[in-house]
Design an enzyme around this catalytic site. Structure first.
Site, PDB file in Angstrom:
ATOM      1  N   ASN A   1      12.487 -22.813  15.117  1.00 42.01           N
ATOM      2  CA  ASN A   1      13.401 -23.469  16.047  1.00 42.01           C
ATOM      3  C   ASN A   1      14.731 -22.722  16.121  1.00 42.01           C
ATOM      4  OD1 ASN A   1      14.133 -24.422  13.371  1.00 42.01           O
ATOM      5  ND2 ASN A   1      15.548 -25.778  14.437  1.00 42.01           N
TER       6      ASN A   1
ATOM      7  N   CYS B   1      25.548 -26.272  22.030  1.00 46.02           N
ATOM      8  CA  CYS B   1      25.529 -26.784  23.406  1.00 46.02           C
ATOM      9  C   CYS B   1      24.119 -27.169  23.862  1.00 46.02           C
ATOM     10  CB  CYS B   1      26.164 -25.780  24.350  1.00 46.02           C
ATOM     11  SG  CYS B   1      25.300 -24.213  24.403  1.00 46.02           S
TER      12      CYS B   1
ATOM     13  N   GLU C   1       7.738 -25.005  18.127  1.00 48.18           N
ATOM     14  CA  GLU C   1       6.528 -24.919  18.951  1.00 48.18           C
ATOM     15  C   GLU C   1       6.764 -24.056  20.184  1.00 48.18           C
ATOM     16  OE1 GLU C   1       6.289 -28.940  16.829  1.00 48.18           O
ATOM     17  OE2 GLU C   1       7.853 -27.716  17.736  1.00 48.18           O
TER      18      GLU C   1
END
Length: 140
Positions: free
Chosen positions: A44, A49, A56
């Protein structure tokens, strides 16, 4: 299909690190098994922001870059090695990449595997309602 191998591959790339004061990566890792038998991994990216993406998505990007889109199985782990189910955005993303991905086996917890169809029972693409037992139906 061997979820043990997929989990090991995801654990090999998981690991939180700060890129900048506003961007961190790697607190979750995912592994996808494609129809060819290849395993793709990703981590990830979190930004201040909200422009980051899930593990995934990173694994899917690697898979699509390699010319594939059919997912047979998927699993994600956090830094402790705990299995984490895909978020709604990831579920829908996987479903839209290939017409057979709704059958993908998704590990959502240790020793618990469900299909993507089970995670997206009221899929807007197919308008196919899930099988609902009489005990779950509510009278209107």
């Amino acid at each position: 299909m061997d979820f043990k191998e997929m989990i090991a591959r995801a654990k090999a790339v998981v690991g939180h690190r700060e890129l900048t004061g506003r961007t961190s990566v790697g607190s979750v890792a995912a592994a996808l098994l494609s129809a060819s038998g290849a395993i793709y991994t990703g981590i990830n990216i979190d930004t201040a922001c909200s422009m980051g993406f899930c593990a995934e998505h990173a694994a899917i990007a690697a898979m699509v870059t390699a010319g594939e889109s059919h997912i047979i199985a998927a699993v994600a782990v956090d830094e402790r090695g705990k299995i984490v189910p895909p978020c709604g955005r990831c579920r829908q993303f996987m479903a839209q990449l290939h017409e057979e991905n709704h059958k993908a086996q998704i590990m959502v917890a240790e020793d618990t595997v469900v299909t993507l169809d089970e995670l997206l029972p009221w899929d807007w693409q197919e308008a196919r309602p899930p099988e609902v037992s009489n005990t779950r139906k509510k009278e209107i």
